[in-house]
Design a protein around this motif. Structure first.
Motif, PDB file in Angstrom:
ATOM      1  N   VAL A  64      -2.102 -39.124   4.405  1.00  0.00           N
ATOM      2  CA  VAL A  64      -2.296 -38.100   3.350  1.00  0.00           C
ATOM      3  C   VAL A  64      -3.878 -37.500   3.236  1.00  0.00           C
ATOM      4  O   VAL A  64      -4.420 -38.633   3.387  1.00  0.00           O
ATOM      5  N   LEU A  65      -4.097 -36.445   3.267  1.00  0.00           N
ATOM      6  CA  LEU A  65      -5.469 -35.759   2.924  1.00  0.00           C
ATOM      7  C   LEU A  65      -5.317 -35.295   1.382  1.00  0.00           C
ATOM      8  O   LEU A  65      -4.472 -34.348   1.341  1.00  0.00           O
ATOM      9  N   ILE A  66      -6.283 -35.769   0.523  1.00  0.00           N
ATOM     10  CA  ILE A  66      -6.344 -35.383  -0.569  1.00  0.00           C
ATOM     11  C   ILE A  66      -7.750 -34.673  -0.707  1.00  0.00           C
ATOM     12  O   ILE A  66      -8.903 -35.305  -0.721  1.00  0.00           O
ATOM     13  N   ALA A  87      -2.141 -44.309   4.806  1.00  0.00           N
ATOM     14  CA  ALA A  87      -3.559 -44.083   4.720  1.00  0.00           C
ATOM     15  C   ALA A  87      -3.874 -42.696   4.235  1.00  0.00           C
ATOM     16  O   ALA A  87      -3.407 -41.829   4.346  1.00  0.00           O
ATOM     17  N   VAL A  88      -4.920 -42.796   3.161  1.00  0.00           N
ATOM     18  CA  VAL A  88      -5.029 -41.646   2.503  1.00  0.00           C
ATOM     19  C   VAL A  88      -6.473 -41.382   2.658  1.00  0.00           C
ATOM     20  O   VAL A  88      -7.832 -42.226   2.437  1.00  0.00           O
ATOM     21  N   VAL A  97     -19.492 -36.765  -7.915  1.00  0.00           N
ATOM     22  CA  VAL A  97     -17.988 -36.948  -8.172  1.00  0.00           C
ATOM     23  C   VAL A  97     -17.665 -38.400  -7.855  1.00  0.00           C
ATOM     24  O   VAL A  97     -16.843 -38.877  -8.551  1.00  0.00           O
ATOM     25  N   VAL A  98     -18.022 -38.607  -6.535  1.00  0.00           N
ATOM     26  CA  VAL A  98     -17.365 -39.874  -6.053  1.00  0.00           C
ATOM     27  C   VAL A  98     -18.026 -41.149  -6.961  1.00  0.00           C
ATOM     28  O   VAL A  98     -17.411 -42.199  -7.380  1.00  0.00           O
ATOM     29  N   ASP A 115      -8.804 -49.277  -3.703  1.00  0.00           N
ATOM     30  CA  ASP A 115      -7.439 -49.434  -2.780  1.00  0.00           C
ATOM     31  C   ASP A 115      -7.889 -49.361  -1.342  1.00  0.00           C
ATOM     32  O   ASP A 115      -8.593 -48.470  -0.770  1.00  0.00           O
ATOM     33  N   GLN A 116      -7.434 -50.384  -0.685  1.00  0.00           N
ATOM     34  CA  GLN A 116      -7.951 -50.548   0.735  1.00  0.00           C
ATOM     35  C   GLN A 116      -7.067 -49.522   1.713  1.00  0.00           C
ATOM     36  O   GLN A 116      -7.600 -49.178   2.826  1.00  0.00           O
ATOM     37  N   ARG A 117      -6.314 -48.720   1.172  1.00  0.00           N
ATOM     38  CA  ARG A 117      -5.561 -47.607   1.776  1.00  0.00           C
ATOM     39  C   ARG A 117      -6.490 -46.311   2.105  1.00  0.00           C
ATOM     40  O   ARG A 117      -6.154 -45.391   2.718  1.00  0.00           O
ATOM     41  N   VAL A 118      -7.426 -46.341   0.983  1.00  0.00           N
ATOM     42  CA  VAL A 118      -8.243 -45.102   0.828  1.00  0.00           C
ATOM     43  C   VAL A 118      -9.534 -45.090   1.533  1.00  0.00           C
ATOM     44  O   VAL A 118     -10.188 -46.076   1.520  1.00  0.00           O
ATOM     45  N   ARG A 119      -9.903 -43.937   2.245  1.00  0.00           N
ATOM     46  CA  ARG A 119     -10.996 -43.531   2.795  1.00  0.00           C
ATOM     47  C   ARG A 119     -11.720 -42.533   2.362  1.00  0.00           C
ATOM     48  O   ARG A 119     -11.060 -41.527   2.195  1.00  0.00           O
ATOM     49  N   VAL A 120     -12.941 -42.362   2.146  1.00  0.00           N
ATOM     50  CA  VAL A 120     -13.691 -41.366   1.134  1.00  0.00           C
ATOM     51  C   VAL A 120     -14.607 -40.669   2.166  1.00  0.00           C
ATOM     52  O   VAL A 120     -15.369 -41.176   2.973  1.00  0.00           O
TER      53      VAL A 120
END
Length: 223
Positions: A64-66, A87-88, A97-98, A115-120
Protein backbone atom coordinates in the motif's frame (compact mmCIF):
# COMPACT_ATOMS: atom_id res chain seq x y z
CA UNK A 1 -12.60 30.36 23.66
CA UNK A 2 -8.91 29.87 24.35
CA UNK A 3 -6.41 31.20 21.78
CA UNK A 4 -4.25 28.94 19.64
CA UNK A 5 -0.84 27.98 21.00
CA UNK A 6 1.71 27.91 18.19
CA UNK A 7 3.82 24.74 18.40
CA UNK A 8 5.73 24.83 15.13
CA UNK A 9 5.50 26.00 11.55
CA UNK A 10 6.93 25.16 8.15
CA UNK A 11 6.76 26.27 4.53
CA UNK A 12 5.47 24.27 1.57
CA UNK A 13 7.55 24.39 -1.64
CA UNK A 14 5.46 27.26 -3.04
CA UNK A 15 5.91 29.34 0.11
CA UNK A 16 2.60 28.57 1.81
CA UNK A 17 2.88 28.61 5.62
CA UNK A 18 1.67 25.60 7.60
CA UNK A 19 1.34 25.98 11.36
CA UNK A 20 0.84 23.31 13.99
CA UNK A 21 -1.23 24.78 16.81
CA UNK A 22 -2.97 23.50 19.93
CA UNK A 23 -6.11 24.64 21.71
CA UNK A 24 -6.88 22.70 24.89
CA UNK A 25 -6.53 19.05 23.78
CA UNK A 26 -7.14 19.74 20.09
CA UNK A 27 -4.30 19.83 17.58
CA UNK A 28 -4.85 21.75 14.34
CA UNK A 29 -2.79 22.28 11.21
CA UNK A 30 -3.43 25.68 9.67
CA UNK A 31 -2.63 26.69 6.09
CA UNK A 32 -2.19 30.46 5.89
CA UNK A 33 -4.66 30.73 8.76
CA UNK A 34 -7.27 28.30 7.35
CA UNK A 35 -7.90 24.94 9.05
CA UNK A 36 -6.48 22.08 7.00
CA UNK A 37 -7.06 19.32 9.57
CA UNK A 38 -7.99 18.82 13.21
CA UNK A 39 -7.40 16.01 15.67
CA UNK A 40 -11.10 16.17 16.57
CA UNK A 41 -12.29 15.40 13.05
CA UNK A 42 -10.68 12.37 11.47
CA UNK A 43 -13.55 9.97 10.79
CA UNK A 44 -13.43 10.42 7.03
CA UNK A 45 -9.66 9.81 7.01
CA UNK A 46 -10.32 6.50 8.76
CA UNK A 47 -13.10 5.75 6.25
CA UNK A 48 -10.60 6.32 3.43
CA UNK A 49 -8.45 3.47 4.74
CA UNK A 50 -11.40 1.21 5.54
CA UNK A 51 -12.86 1.50 2.04
CA UNK A 52 -9.51 1.10 0.30
CA UNK A 53 -8.34 -1.91 2.32
CA UNK A 54 -11.50 -4.04 2.24
CA UNK A 55 -10.12 -6.62 -0.20
CA UNK A 56 -6.52 -6.41 1.01
CA UNK A 57 -7.09 -8.20 4.31
CA UNK A 58 -6.98 -11.61 2.64
CA UNK A 59 -4.11 -10.92 0.25
CA UNK A 60 -0.63 -12.26 0.82
CA UNK A 61 1.93 -9.50 1.42
CA UNK A 62 -0.28 -6.60 0.31
CA UNK A 63 1.51 -3.43 -0.67
CA UNK A 64 0.00 0.00 0.00
CA UNK A 65 1.09 3.54 -0.73
CA UNK A 66 -0.31 6.39 1.35
CA UNK A 67 0.23 9.85 -0.06
CA UNK A 68 0.01 12.46 2.69
CA UNK A 69 0.65 11.61 6.33
CA UNK A 70 -1.59 14.21 7.96
CA UNK A 71 -1.98 13.38 11.64
CA UNK A 72 -1.53 9.65 11.10
CA UNK A 73 -5.16 8.53 11.34
CA UNK A 74 -5.36 7.06 7.82
CA UNK A 75 -2.09 5.22 8.39
CA UNK A 76 -3.26 3.87 11.75
CA UNK A 77 -6.50 2.48 10.31
CA UNK A 78 -4.62 0.97 7.37
CA UNK A 79 -2.22 -0.83 9.71
CA UNK A 80 -5.07 -2.09 11.88
CA UNK A 81 -6.71 -3.67 8.82
CA UNK A 82 -3.69 -5.19 7.07
CA UNK A 83 -1.94 -8.48 7.87
CA UNK A 84 1.49 -8.67 9.48
CA UNK A 85 3.26 -9.29 6.18
CA UNK A 86 1.97 -6.07 4.59
CA UNK A 87 4.22 -3.24 3.43
CA UNK A 88 3.09 0.38 3.68
CA UNK A 89 4.96 3.23 2.02
CA UNK A 90 4.05 6.69 3.33
CA UNK A 91 5.03 9.53 1.00
CA UNK A 92 5.02 12.96 2.64
CA UNK A 93 6.27 16.14 1.01
CA UNK A 94 7.08 18.08 4.18
CA UNK A 95 9.72 16.77 6.61
CA UNK A 96 8.18 18.82 9.43
CA UNK A 97 4.90 16.87 9.18
CA UNK A 98 6.82 13.61 9.66
CA UNK A 99 8.62 15.06 12.67
CA UNK A 100 5.32 16.27 14.16
CA UNK A 101 3.98 12.71 13.88
CA UNK A 102 7.07 11.30 15.52
CA UNK A 103 6.69 13.79 18.34
CA UNK A 104 3.67 15.74 19.56
CA UNK A 105 1.13 14.13 17.21
CA UNK A 106 2.36 10.56 17.67
CA UNK A 107 0.05 9.59 20.56
CA UNK A 108 -3.09 10.71 18.68
CA UNK A 109 -3.06 7.64 16.41
CA UNK A 110 -0.99 5.42 18.70
CA UNK A 111 2.37 6.05 17.03
CA UNK A 112 1.78 4.42 13.62
CA UNK A 113 5.24 5.41 12.36
CA UNK A 114 6.76 2.99 14.86
CA UNK A 115 5.16 0.02 13.10
CA UNK A 116 7.80 -2.10 11.34
CA UNK A 117 5.58 -2.45 8.26
CA UNK A 118 5.91 1.28 7.55
CA UNK A 119 8.52 3.02 5.43
CA UNK A 120 8.52 6.82 5.08
CA UNK A 121 9.73 8.67 2.01
CA UNK A 122 10.09 12.46 1.95
CA UNK A 123 9.07 13.21 -1.61
CA UNK A 124 6.42 14.47 -3.98
CA UNK A 125 3.96 11.59 -4.23
CA UNK A 126 3.48 12.21 -7.96
CA UNK A 127 7.21 11.68 -8.51
CA UNK A 128 7.08 8.45 -6.49
CA UNK A 129 4.03 7.15 -8.36
CA UNK A 130 5.63 8.00 -11.70
CA UNK A 131 8.66 5.85 -10.81
CA UNK A 132 6.61 2.77 -9.88
CA UNK A 133 4.78 0.29 -12.07
CA UNK A 134 2.40 -2.51 -11.06
CA UNK A 135 3.67 -2.25 -7.49
CA UNK A 136 0.75 -1.45 -5.15
CA UNK A 137 -2.49 -3.19 -4.29
CA UNK A 138 -3.87 0.14 -3.10
CA UNK A 139 -2.92 3.80 -3.36
CA UNK A 140 -4.52 6.14 -0.81
CA UNK A 141 -4.22 9.86 -1.46
CA UNK A 142 -5.01 12.42 1.21
CA UNK A 143 -2.96 15.29 -0.16
CA UNK A 144 -4.15 18.81 0.48
CA UNK A 145 -7.95 19.20 0.15
CA UNK A 146 -8.17 16.75 -2.71
CA UNK A 147 -8.55 17.94 -6.33
CA UNK A 148 -9.11 21.52 -5.05
CA UNK A 149 -5.65 22.45 -3.73
CA UNK A 150 -5.29 24.50 -0.56
CA UNK A 151 -1.85 23.90 0.96
CA UNK A 152 0.26 24.07 -2.21
CA UNK A 153 -0.73 25.07 -5.72
CA UNK A 154 1.49 22.42 -7.32
CA UNK A 155 -0.66 19.69 -5.73
CA UNK A 156 -3.04 20.20 -8.66
CA UNK A 157 -0.74 18.07 -10.81
CA UNK A 158 -1.50 15.00 -8.71
CA UNK A 159 -5.17 15.16 -9.69
CA UNK A 160 -4.96 15.98 -13.38
CA UNK A 161 -4.75 13.46 -16.22
CA UNK A 162 -1.02 12.91 -15.71
CA UNK A 163 -1.41 12.26 -11.99
CA UNK A 164 -4.30 9.85 -12.45
CA UNK A 165 -2.38 7.97 -15.15
CA UNK A 166 0.65 7.68 -12.86
CA UNK A 167 -1.49 6.28 -10.05
CA UNK A 168 -3.12 3.77 -12.38
CA UNK A 169 0.24 2.57 -13.72
CA UNK A 170 1.56 2.13 -10.16
CA UNK A 171 -1.32 -0.19 -9.24
CA UNK A 172 -1.37 -3.94 -9.68
CA UNK A 173 -4.22 -5.64 -11.52
CA UNK A 174 -7.52 -4.91 -9.73
CA UNK A 175 -5.71 -2.38 -7.53
CA UNK A 176 -7.62 0.34 -5.73
CA UNK A 177 -7.10 4.10 -5.89
CA UNK A 178 -8.81 5.88 -2.98
CA UNK A 179 -8.79 9.67 -2.82
CA UNK A 180 -9.97 11.89 0.04
CA UNK A 181 -11.52 15.25 -0.84
CA UNK A 182 -13.22 18.00 1.10
CA UNK A 183 -16.09 18.04 -1.40
CA UNK A 184 -17.53 16.17 -4.37
CA UNK A 185 -16.35 16.94 -7.88
CA UNK A 186 -18.31 15.55 -10.85
CA UNK A 187 -15.64 16.60 -13.32
CA UNK A 188 -13.00 14.70 -11.36
CA UNK A 189 -15.24 11.62 -11.22
CA UNK A 190 -15.37 11.68 -15.01
CA UNK A 191 -11.59 12.07 -15.22
CA UNK A 192 -11.23 8.86 -13.22
CA UNK A 193 -13.68 7.03 -15.49
CA UNK A 194 -11.90 8.34 -18.58
CA UNK A 195 -8.72 6.81 -17.15
CA UNK A 196 -10.46 3.39 -17.09
CA UNK A 197 -11.28 3.23 -13.40
CA UNK A 198 -14.51 1.79 -12.02
CA UNK A 199 -15.59 4.57 -9.66
CA UNK A 200 -17.71 4.69 -6.51
CA UNK A 201 -18.20 7.87 -4.50
CA UNK A 202 -18.74 7.84 -0.74
CA UNK A 203 -19.63 10.71 1.58
CA UNK A 204 -18.59 9.85 5.16
CA UNK A 205 -18.96 12.40 7.90
CA UNK A 206 -15.92 14.05 9.37
CA UNK A 207 -16.65 12.44 12.74
CA UNK A 208 -18.44 9.34 11.37
CA UNK A 209 -21.19 8.46 13.88
CA UNK A 210 -20.67 11.72 15.76
CA UNK A 211 -21.59 13.85 12.77
CA UNK A 212 -19.62 16.75 11.37
CA UNK A 213 -19.46 17.86 7.72
CA UNK A 214 -19.58 15.30 4.94
CA UNK A 215 -16.39 14.74 2.99
CA UNK A 216 -15.89 12.78 -0.21
CA UNK A 217 -13.96 9.62 -1.00
CA UNK A 218 -13.44 8.62 -4.62
CA UNK A 219 -13.01 4.83 -4.55
CA UNK A 220 -11.70 3.61 -7.89
CA UNK A 221 -10.72 0.13 -9.02
CA UNK A 222 -8.30 -0.46 -11.87
CA UNK A 223 -10.41 -2.14 -14.54
Amino acid sequence: MKPFELLDQTLSPDGTTLRLVRRDNEYIILVDGAVLMSSRMHGSEEALATLACQRLRTLRQPSVLIGGLGMGFTLRTTLDLLPRDAAVLVVELLPAVVEWNRGLLGPLANHPLKDQRVRVEIADVLVTLSSCRDQFDAVLLDVDNGPAALAASNNDALYNHRGIAAARAALKKDGVLAIWAAQDDRKFQQQLRDARFDVQVHHPRGRLKKGGPRHTIFLSRKS
